[in-house]
Structures are given as structure tokens and as C-alpha cells.
Design an enzyme around this catalytic site. Structure first.
Site, PDB file in Angstrom:
ATOM      1  N   THR A   1     -22.978 -24.100  17.473  1.00  0.00           N
ATOM      2  CA  THR A   1     -22.390 -24.901  18.643  1.00  0.00           C
ATOM      3  C   THR A   1     -21.777 -26.203  18.169  1.00  0.00           C
ATOM      4  O   THR A   1     -20.795 -26.451  18.722  1.00  0.00           O
ATOM      5  CB  THR A   1     -23.388 -24.973  19.560  1.00  0.00           C
TER       6      THR A   1
ATOM      7  N   LYS B   1     -17.056 -22.722  25.185  1.00  0.00           N
ATOM      8  CA  LYS B   1     -17.809 -22.161  23.933  1.00  0.00           C
ATOM      9  C   LYS B   1     -18.261 -20.595  24.436  1.00  0.00           C
ATOM     10  O   LYS B   1     -18.489 -20.531  25.697  1.00  0.00           O
ATOM     11  CB  LYS B   1     -18.918 -22.782  23.680  1.00  0.00           C
TER      12      LYS B   1
ATOM     13  N   ASP C   1     -26.577 -32.363  23.031  1.00  0.00           N
ATOM     14  CA  ASP C   1     -27.274 -30.940  23.164  1.00  0.00           C
ATOM     15  C   ASP C   1     -28.616 -31.121  23.158  1.00  0.00           C
ATOM     16  O   ASP C   1     -29.218 -32.000  22.768  1.00  0.00           O
ATOM     17  CB  ASP C   1     -26.517 -30.214  22.158  1.00  0.00           C
TER      18      ASP C   1
ATOM     19  N   ASP D   1     -20.886 -27.107  25.246  1.00  0.00           N
ATOM     20  CA  ASP D   1     -20.771 -25.699  26.070  1.00  0.00           C
ATOM     21  C   ASP D   1     -21.127 -26.219  27.627  1.00  0.00           C
ATOM     22  O   ASP D   1     -21.405 -27.250  27.973  1.00  0.00           O
ATOM     23  CB  ASP D   1     -21.596 -24.756  25.788  1.00  0.00           C
TER      24      ASP D   1
ATOM     25  N   ARG E   1     -20.754 -17.385  22.905  1.00  0.00           N
ATOM     26  CA  ARG E   1     -21.416 -17.056  22.092  1.00  0.00           C
ATOM     27  C   ARG E   1     -21.220 -15.632  21.563  1.00  0.00           C
ATOM     28  O   ARG E   1     -21.208 -14.790  22.272  1.00  0.00           O
ATOM     29  CB  ARG E   1     -23.088 -17.246  22.367  1.00  0.00           C
TER      30      ARG E   1
ATOM     31  N   ARG F   1     -34.748 -20.150  25.437  1.00  0.00           N
ATOM     32  CA  ARG F   1     -33.514 -19.653  25.637  1.00  0.00           C
ATOM     33  C   ARG F   1     -33.437 -18.356  26.382  1.00  0.00           C
ATOM     34  O   ARG F   1     -32.328 -18.075  26.944  1.00  0.00           O
ATOM     35  CB  ARG F   1     -32.846 -19.728  24.506  1.00  0.00           C
ATOM     36  N   GLN F   2     -34.505 -17.732  26.093  1.00  0.00           N
ATOM     37  CA  GLN F   2     -34.307 -16.479  26.608  1.00  0.00           C
ATOM     38  C   GLN F   2     -35.019 -16.199  27.938  1.00  0.00           C
ATOM     39  O   GLN F   2     -36.052 -15.643  28.504  1.00  0.00           O
ATOM     40  CB  GLN F   2     -35.136 -15.323  25.683  1.00  0.00           C
TER      41      GLN F   2
ATOM     42  N   THR G   1     -28.627 -23.186  14.631  1.00  0.00           N
ATOM     43  CA  THR G   1     -27.877 -23.005  13.290  1.00  0.00           C
ATOM     44  C   THR G   1     -26.560 -23.992  13.167  1.00  0.00           C
ATOM     45  O   THR G   1     -25.716 -23.685  11.937  1.00  0.00           O
ATOM     46  CB  THR G   1     -27.317 -21.418  13.221  1.00  0.00           C
TER      47      THR G   1
END
Ligand code: R5P
Length: 313
Positions: free
Chosen positions: A226, A192, A218, A169, A194, A96-97, A223
Site C-alpha cells: 500500500t 488503491k 496509515d 487508500d 487490492r 482487517r477481516q 507487506t
């Protein structure tokens, strides 16, 4: 031809065993231990000289531990004279980063890709990579497979004709489109934002959801923020309160279980790319990736194309 050897990291031994069974082999004997000060110590307990080695490890929580294991196993394989080393990463964490959201932070996905290649992995196999950009961080051959055909096949018998695929999203729109095409359903998109790692907010939904059964799709649940925000948004817009969720990587950390508990979820369908956390007791249908991964490994070993296995259409 070189021997095919499968080495399992500790992230998901059950999946590795299942893959080995499909391949008609056993996973290689490896001892993954710790020195008294906590440092990792890995010993491969059989000869792998000249072998076509596949190392299976999900970079899942505890992420850093599993990542270091993945790197150390490659180093051990290279120094033991393995012929070729392939990383099979059912779930690739840190993906994700893939850009800097603000200043003074690393592009961790790039760094992890560099590290995986630096230690000697010559090929990567992974499933439903979080963002297409991450593939570009690798310069070795990457085989990106998708669980969408498996998950779509699992939810198809549950669907009434008036279901609607929900992208929770904007990042999930392409994924939602792929489910929609397979299942012949329309797509609605939740907008959405964040707020933090654990908090999101969703304001509106584009598309017709009134009276329809929502199928939220998704690449991962972390967590549960979403999915919860998407569910509440479509329910507020009049969707039928019998939600179906299809997700490839069920990380389900922190408040995820409680968040799902608070929703009218009819079915949660996931893969076994990561094991379900031991404290997750909610019902989930788990579709195994073992046949797909075994087929991919076999074809790579035989130098055959994976084109019809990828599941992207
Ligand atoms: C975001 O871009 C991802 O596709 C997932 O929607 C997200 O990572 C899920 O995290 P959480 O469950 O914590 O909202």
C-alpha cells in the site's frame, strides 16, 4: 483496592517491561512453555487472587501463536481467582477481516472478539484499531486509544510548510484527516485497489501534491504494498521525492523492507506496538507507546476517565 498486576505475553515483552517501569511495578512471573508435542503450557508463578490483572499482548506475527497465548493466559487468570482481567492489545490482529469479501469465508475479527470475551477478558484496551466496525464486535468495555498525537508530534519538526498528508487508500481518509488537522496540512487521497494479500494497484491521486513533501499515513504496514503504491502514485504526480511515512503498527512482513528500500523515504516513523522484525534493518524512528499505555492502565485501575488520553479529535 485490588492490586494492579501486569502480565506480559511473549509478543512484545520489551514494551510490557517499559509499561511496568512507568507504573513502578514489575511484570508478573509467568512461564510460557511448550509440551514436547508443541502444545502451549502457561503457568502464572505468583498469586493473583483478587488482583486487577492487565494482560499485555499484541496479536502480531506469528498471529495464531500470540492469539492462543492471549486466550490461555486469561483462562489461567480466571481459574487463579483474578478479580478483573483486562486485555491490553497494542496491536489487534485479524481486525482487517471485519466482513466477508466474498462468500464462504469467516468474519475473523468477530470470531476473535468473541473468543477474547469468552475466555474472561472483561475490558479491552487497544491502539488504532484497523476499522471502527471492529469495536462493535465486542460487548465488554473497549478503550480505543490513538497513536496519532504521538506520531504527529514526532513528524512535526521534520515538516516543511508545503507538506501534504497522503491517505494511501480510501480506508485511511479519516486517519489522514486527523493528522492533517493536528499538523495544519492539506490531504490528498490515493485511489488503491487490492489485488491480493501482497499486491495492490493505485491509479490516481485526488488533491494537490505537485512539488510538496508527501507524508503517507496509515494504521499499519504489512507487506508494504500500500505504501509503495501510494508513494509511486504521488511521485508520478510530481510530489517531492523525500517521503515521510507515519504508521502505527510496523508489521513489515515479507517484501516490506525491500519495498521501502526502493523508495526515496526520508523518514519512517512508527510505534512499538509490535517489535520491528529482526530482519528489518532500515532506519525507523520508534515512538514508544509505553507512557500512553501505562497512563491508561493506571486510570482504569483507579476507575478514572480516559477521555483526554484517547487522542481522537
Ligand atoms: C488496509 O486497509 C490497511 O490500512 C493497510 O493499508 C494495509 O493493511 C497495509 O498492508 P500492506 O502493507 O500489505 O499493503
Amino acid at each position: 483496592m485490588a492490586k494492579l498486576t501486569l502480565i506480559a505475553g511473549s509478543a512484545n515483552p520489551r514494551l510490557a517491561e517499559a509499561v511496568a517501569r512507568h507504573l513502578g511495578i514489575e511484570t508478573a512471573a509467568v512461564e510460557i512453555g511448550r509440551f514436547p508435542d508443541g502444545e502451549l503450557h502457561i503457568t502464572i508463578q505468583q498469586s493473583i487472587r483478587g488482583d486487577d490483572v492487565f494482560v499485555m499482548q499484541s496479536v502480531s506475527p506469528p498471529v495464531d501463536l500470540h492469539l492462543i497465548e492471549l486466550l490461555f493466559i486469561a483462562d489461567a487468570c480466571r481459574r487463579a481467582g483474578a478479580g478483573r482481567i483486562t486485555a491490553v492489545l497494542p496491536y489487534l490482529g485479524y481486525a482487517r477481516q471485519d466482513r466477508r469479501a466474498s462468500g464462504r469465508e469467516p468474519i475473523s475479527a468477530r470470531l476473535v472478539a468473541d473468543a477474547i470475551q469468552l475466555v474472561g477478558y472483561q475490558r479491552i484496551v487497544t491502539i488504532d484499531l484497523h476499522a471502527p466496525a471492529v469495536e462493535g464486535f465486542f460487548t465488554v468495555a473497549t478503550e480505543i486509544l490513538s497513536a496519532v498525537p504521538l506520531l504527529a508530534g514526532a513528524i512535526q519538526p521534520l515538516l516543511p510548510p508545503d507538506a501534504v498528508i497522503i491517505a494511501p487508500d480510501l480506508g485511511a481518509v479519516k486517519l489522514a484527516d486527523r493528522y492533517a488537522r493536528r499538523l495544519g496540512l492539506p490531504v490528498a487521497i490515493v485511489h488503491k485497489e487490492r489485488l491480493s494479500g501482497e499486491m495492490v494497484t493505485a491509479s490516481r491521486v485526488t488533491g494537490d501534491v505537485r512539488g510538496r513533501v508527501p507524508v503517507i499515513v496509515d494504521d499499519m504496514i504489512t507487506t508494504g504494498a500500500t505504501i509503495e503504491a501510494a508513494a509511486r502514485t504521488v511521485l508520478a504526480a510530481g510530489a517531492h521525492p523525500a517521503i515521510i511515512i507515519a504508521v502505527t503498527h510496523p508489521l513489515l512482513v515479507g517484501p516490506a523492507a525491500a519495498r521501502l528500500d526502493g523508495l526515496p523515504v526520508r523518514r519512517l516513523v512508527v510505534t512499538d506496538s509490535v517489535p520491528l522484525p529482526s530482519d528489518f534493518h532500515g532506519p525507523a524512528d520508534v515512538v514508544s507507546l509505553a507512557p500512553l499505555l501505562a497512563a491508561a492502565i493506571k486510570r482504569l485501575h483507579d476507575q478514572r476517565s480516559l477521555a483526554d488520553l484517547r487522542g481522537y479529535r
